[in-house]
Design a protein around this motif. Sequence first.
Motif, PDB file in Angstrom:
ATOM      1  N   ARG A  31       0.825  -1.210   0.000  1.00 29.03           N
ATOM      2  CA  ARG A  31       0.000   0.000   0.000  1.00 29.03           C
ATOM      3  C   ARG A  31       0.860   1.261   0.000  1.00 29.03           C
ATOM      4  NH1 ARG A  31      -2.788  -1.991   4.254  1.00 29.03           N
ATOM      5  NH2 ARG A  31      -4.207  -3.516   3.482  1.00 29.03           N
ATOM      6  N   ALA A  32       2.034   1.168   0.606  1.00 31.85           N
ATOM      7  CA  ALA A  32       2.920   2.319   0.713  1.00 31.85           C
ATOM      8  C   ALA A  32       3.950   2.374  -0.417  1.00 31.85           C
ATOM      9  CB  ALA A  32       3.639   2.288   2.065  1.00 31.85           C
ATOM     10  N   SER A  33       3.910   1.436  -1.352  1.00 34.46           N
ATOM     11  CA  SER A  33       4.958   1.394  -2.370  1.00 34.46           C
ATOM     12  C   SER A  33       4.511   2.076  -3.661  1.00 34.46           C
ATOM     13  CB  SER A  33       5.390  -0.036  -2.635  1.00 34.46           C
ATOM     14  OG  SER A  33       4.426  -0.714  -3.384  1.00 34.46           O
ATOM     15  N   THR A  34       5.497   2.583  -4.378  1.00 31.80           N
ATOM     16  CA  THR A  34       5.278   3.176  -5.689  1.00 31.80           C
ATOM     17  C   THR A  34       6.432   2.771  -6.600  1.00 31.80           C
ATOM     18  OG1 THR A  34       6.441   5.208  -5.086  1.00 31.80           O
ATOM     19  CG2 THR A  34       4.046   5.212  -4.804  1.00 31.80           C
ATOM     20  N   VAL A  35       6.213   2.931  -7.876  1.00 30.85           N
ATOM     21  CA  VAL A  35       7.266   2.764  -8.863  1.00 30.85           C
ATOM     22  C   VAL A  35       7.367   4.088  -9.615  1.00 30.85           C
ATOM     23  CG1 VAL A  35       7.929   1.623 -11.023  1.00 30.85           C
ATOM     24  CG2 VAL A  35       6.983   0.285  -9.148  1.00 30.85           C
ATOM     25  N   VAL A  36       8.581   4.613  -9.709  1.00 31.34           N
ATOM     26  CA  VAL A  36       8.842   5.833 -10.466  1.00 31.34           C
ATOM     27  C   VAL A  36       9.689   5.439 -11.669  1.00 31.34           C
ATOM     28  CG1 VAL A  36       9.885   8.124 -10.411  1.00 31.34           C
ATOM     29  CG2 VAL A  36       8.774   7.217  -8.357  1.00 31.34           C
ATOM     30  N   LEU A  37       9.251   5.850 -12.855  1.00 33.12           N
ATOM     31  CA  LEU A  37       9.947   5.431 -14.062  1.00 33.12           C
ATOM     32  C   LEU A  37       9.922   6.557 -15.097  1.00 33.12           C
ATOM     33  CD1 LEU A  37      10.661   2.243 -15.159  1.00 33.12           C
ATOM     34  CD2 LEU A  37       9.122   3.167 -16.873  1.00 33.12           C
ATOM     35  N   ARG A  38      11.032   6.681 -15.808  1.00 32.31           N
ATOM     36  CA  ARG A  38      11.117   7.656 -16.910  1.00 32.31           C
ATOM     37  C   ARG A  38      10.923   6.940 -18.231  1.00 32.31           C
ATOM     38  NH1 ARG A  38      15.879  11.992 -15.456  1.00 32.31           N
ATOM     39  NH2 ARG A  38      14.895  12.661 -13.517  1.00 32.31           N
ATOM     40  N   SER A  39      10.348   7.656 -19.176  1.00 33.60           N
ATOM     41  CA  SER A  39      10.193   7.100 -20.518  1.00 33.60           C
ATOM     42  C   SER A  39      11.566   6.945 -21.161  1.00 33.60           C
ATOM     43  CB  SER A  39       9.299   8.007 -21.371  1.00 33.60           C
ATOM     44  OG  SER A  39       9.876   9.299 -21.486  1.00 33.60           O
ATOM     45  N   ALA A  79       5.863   4.925 -20.458  1.00 31.42           N
ATOM     46  CA  ALA A  79       6.384   4.957 -19.095  1.00 31.42           C
ATOM     47  C   ALA A  79       5.370   4.384 -18.107  1.00 31.42           C
ATOM     48  CB  ALA A  79       6.766   6.384 -18.707  1.00 31.42           C
ATOM     49  N   ALA A  80       4.112   4.757 -18.271  1.00 28.63           N
ATOM     50  CA  ALA A  80       3.072   4.257 -17.360  1.00 28.63           C
ATOM     51  C   ALA A  80       2.901   2.748 -17.502  1.00 28.63           C
ATOM     52  CB  ALA A  80       1.748   4.971 -17.620  1.00 28.63           C
ATOM     53  N   GLY A  81       2.932   2.246 -18.721  1.00 27.73           N
ATOM     54  CA  GLY A  81       2.786   0.809 -18.934  1.00 27.73           C
ATOM     55  C   GLY A  81       3.930   0.026 -18.318  1.00 27.73           C
ATOM     56  N   GLU A  82       5.147   0.490 -18.497  1.00 29.34           N
ATOM     57  CA  GLU A  82       6.303  -0.207 -17.923  1.00 29.34           C
ATOM     58  C   GLU A  82       6.289  -0.109 -16.396  1.00 29.34           C
ATOM     59  OE1 GLU A  82       9.430  -2.560 -17.296  1.00 29.34           O
ATOM     60  OE2 GLU A  82       8.337  -2.337 -19.171  1.00 29.34           O
ATOM     61  N   ALA A  83       5.918   1.054 -15.864  1.00 28.71           N
ATOM     62  CA  ALA A  83       5.849   1.207 -14.410  1.00 28.71           C
ATOM     63  C   ALA A  83       4.781   0.277 -13.826  1.00 28.71           C
ATOM     64  CB  ALA A  83       5.564   2.663 -14.033  1.00 28.71           C
ATOM     65  N   ARG A  84       3.656   0.164 -14.505  1.00 25.64           N
ATOM     66  CA  ARG A  84       2.601  -0.747 -14.045  1.00 25.64           C
ATOM     67  C   ARG A  84       3.092  -2.187 -14.083  1.00 25.64           C
ATOM     68  NH1 ARG A  84      -2.733   0.013 -17.099  1.00 25.64           N
ATOM     69  NH2 ARG A  84      -3.544  -1.194 -15.362  1.00 25.64           N
ATOM     70  N   ALA A  85       3.831  -2.550 -15.125  1.00 26.22           N
ATOM     71  CA  ALA A  85       4.367  -3.909 -15.221  1.00 26.22           C
ATOM     72  C   ALA A  85       5.347  -4.173 -14.080  1.00 26.22           C
ATOM     73  CB  ALA A  85       5.039  -4.115 -16.577  1.00 26.22           C
ATOM     74  N   GLN A  86       6.198  -3.197 -13.768  1.00 20.88           N
ATOM     75  CA  GLN A  86       7.142  -3.359 -12.654  1.00 20.88           C
ATOM     76  C   GLN A  86       6.399  -3.514 -11.332  1.00 20.88           C
ATOM     77  OE1 GLN A  86      10.299  -0.471 -12.369  1.00 20.88           O
ATOM     78  NE2 GLN A  86      10.918  -0.775 -14.503  1.00 20.88           N
ATOM     79  N   MET A  87       5.342  -2.715 -11.131  1.00 23.68           N
ATOM     80  CA  MET A  87       4.559  -2.829  -9.901  1.00 23.68           C
ATOM     81  C   MET A  87       3.886  -4.194  -9.840  1.00 23.68           C
ATOM     82  SD  MET A  87       3.629  -1.753  -6.992  1.00 23.68           S
ATOM     83  CE  MET A  87       4.064  -0.029  -6.920  1.00 23.68           C
TER      84      MET A  87
END
Length: 146
Positions: A31-39, A79-87
């Motif tokens: 719940r407290a985690s996020t993924v930050v990613l650049r295109s 960027a959003a798609g890759e960040a979602r995949a990482q999450m």
Amino acid sequence: MTESIEKRFADARKELEKAEAAVAKAEAELRASTVVLRSRDRAVEVTVGPQGELAGLRFLDDRYRTMHASQLAASVLEAAGEARAQMSRRVMETFQPLLAGSPAVPEIAGTQIDWENIFGGIDLRPEAKASGGDRLRDEINEGEED
């Protein structure tokens, strides 16, 4: 000599309580985690929350000012798609150890995970990401040609 029913029941209860505590801990951490990613083109940076939701979007180095709308949209989607995949991978890796049954009490099956609750109804499987994101990107690119 076999164990008494009471002893096996007590062991099963302890294992179940341990599993419930582990699931609660994993859910709290996620719940407290996020993924930050650049295109890849370094034009945008996205932050994705634990259910795959877009929690932040930054345009970097004023590059967006010289980009066509479709290019900028494609950068955001990539960027959003890759960040979602990482999450998604992070969530699956976090819960993977909890899916196996208990060797101490083989009668207890692995923990049942409520993926709908964890992912909030968002389909983060890699195949969903590929088809959904590419289809939207294709529509954006087609709109530019008109």
